[in-house]
Design an enzyme around this catalytic site. Structure first.
Site, PDB file in Angstrom:
ATOM      1  N   HIS A  47      -8.878  -3.517  -2.813  1.00 39.54           N
ATOM      2  CA  HIS A  47      -7.994  -2.732  -1.948  1.00 39.54           C
ATOM      3  C   HIS A  47      -8.457  -1.278  -1.865  1.00 39.54           C
ATOM      4  O   HIS A  47      -8.562  -0.705  -0.777  1.00 39.54           O
ATOM      5  CB  HIS A  47      -6.568  -2.822  -2.501  1.00 39.54           C
ATOM      6  CG  HIS A  47      -5.542  -2.057  -1.738  1.00 39.54           C
ATOM      7  ND1 HIS A  47      -4.612  -2.666  -0.925  1.00 39.54           N
ATOM      8  CD2 HIS A  47      -5.269  -0.725  -1.679  1.00 39.54           C
ATOM      9  CE1 HIS A  47      -3.823  -1.740  -0.396  1.00 39.54           C
ATOM     10  NE2 HIS A  47      -4.203  -0.556  -0.841  1.00 39.54           N
ATOM     11  N   GLU A  48      -8.732  -0.677  -3.027  1.00 38.66           N
ATOM     12  CA  GLU A  48      -9.121   0.744  -3.040  1.00 38.66           C
ATOM     13  C   GLU A  48     -10.501   0.951  -2.431  1.00 38.66           C
ATOM     14  O   GLU A  48     -10.725   1.936  -1.720  1.00 38.66           O
ATOM     15  CB  GLU A  48      -9.053   1.309  -4.457  1.00 38.66           C
ATOM     16  CG  GLU A  48      -7.684   1.221  -5.108  1.00 38.66           C
ATOM     17  CD  GLU A  48      -6.522   1.724  -4.266  1.00 38.66           C
ATOM     18  OE1 GLU A  48      -6.693   2.689  -3.475  1.00 38.66           O
ATOM     19  OE2 GLU A  48      -5.420   1.157  -4.383  1.00 38.66           O
TER      20      GLU A  48
ATOM     21  N   CYS B 282       0.850  -1.189   0.000  1.00 42.42           N
ATOM     22  CA  CYS B 282       0.000   0.000   0.000  1.00 42.42           C
ATOM     23  C   CYS B 282       0.887   1.240   0.000  1.00 42.42           C
ATOM     24  O   CYS B 282       1.883   1.292   0.722  1.00 42.42           O
ATOM     25  CB  CYS B 282      -0.894  -0.011   1.237  1.00 42.42           C
ATOM     26  SG  CYS B 282      -2.007   1.397   1.367  1.00 42.42           S
TER      27      CYS B 282
ATOM     28  N   HIS C 289     -10.168   1.088   1.249  1.00 43.90           N
ATOM     29  CA  HIS C 289      -9.735   2.412   1.728  1.00 43.90           C
ATOM     30  C   HIS C 289     -10.935   3.320   1.979  1.00 43.90           C
ATOM     31  O   HIS C 289     -10.956   4.073   2.956  1.00 43.90           O
ATOM     32  CB  HIS C 289      -8.816   3.087   0.704  1.00 43.90           C
ATOM     33  CG  HIS C 289      -7.372   2.757   0.851  1.00 43.90           C
ATOM     34  ND1 HIS C 289      -6.651   3.002   2.005  1.00 43.90           N
ATOM     35  CD2 HIS C 289      -6.496   2.217  -0.027  1.00 43.90           C
ATOM     36  CE1 HIS C 289      -5.398   2.626   1.828  1.00 43.90           C
ATOM     37  NE2 HIS C 289      -5.280   2.132   0.605  1.00 43.90           N
TER      38      HIS C 289
END
Length: 166
Positions: free
Chosen positions: A131-132, A89, A135
């Site tokens: 993953h995004e 990351c 976030h």
């Protein structure tokens, strides 16, 4: 348009659930352009708005020459088939740990004109989409690690010069 400075592990914006995008104006267009410019740097596969200090549901991606962005993304489909894949990351630099992710993912959202878009990915792009989106929900990939791996990651992070840098 500009490459924006990154926020690092320990910054509260990275653990905050982002607000939906509701204003489709020049400010949003500027944010999208900054996300796209910032993700084009070498070694970057994805970048979420909180990683540049903006608590809005927006991210950009740059995987295998495919560059784009999604506003108000929602994961609408994940394959049952998963794999353990090394993950890192930008907000937790220099650390890579095996993370379990679905091999295929589909994200739906809108573009800067509030028109519907859908992005489907397998392998690395699927990982990036997951993953995004994490976030935007205030989660780091570290939150998905096994207890032992997370303990190791936190120990390593504490020794880095970027730890808790704001």
């Amino acid at each position: 348009m500009a490459v924006r400075e990154l926020r690092y592990f320990g910054d509260p914006v990275l653990k905050t659930v982002c607000d939906p995008v509701t204003r489709f104006d020049k400010g949003l267009e500027s944010l999208v352009n900054d996300l796209l410019d910032s993700v084009k740097l070498p070694g970057r596969a994805g970048l979420a708005a909180p990683q540049i200090g903006v608590s809005l549901r927006a991210f950009s991606y740059n995987v295998s020459g495919l560059i784009g962005y999604v506003l108000n993304p929602e994961i609408v489909e994940l394959s049952e088939e998963t794999h353990e894949i090394d993950e890192g990351c930008l907000s937790v630099p220099e650390l890579w740990f095996p993370t379990v992710r679905a091999k295929r993912a589909v994200v739906r959202g809108v573009d800067k004109r509030n028109e519907p878009i859908e992005v489907e990915g397998v392998d690395v792009l699927a990982q990036c989409l997951q993953h995004e989106t994490d976030h935007l929900d205030g989660k780091l990939y570290l939150d998905r690690l096994t207890q032992d791996r997370k303990r190791e990651a936190l120990r390593e992070a504490r020794g880095k010069d970027w730890f808790w840098k704001r």
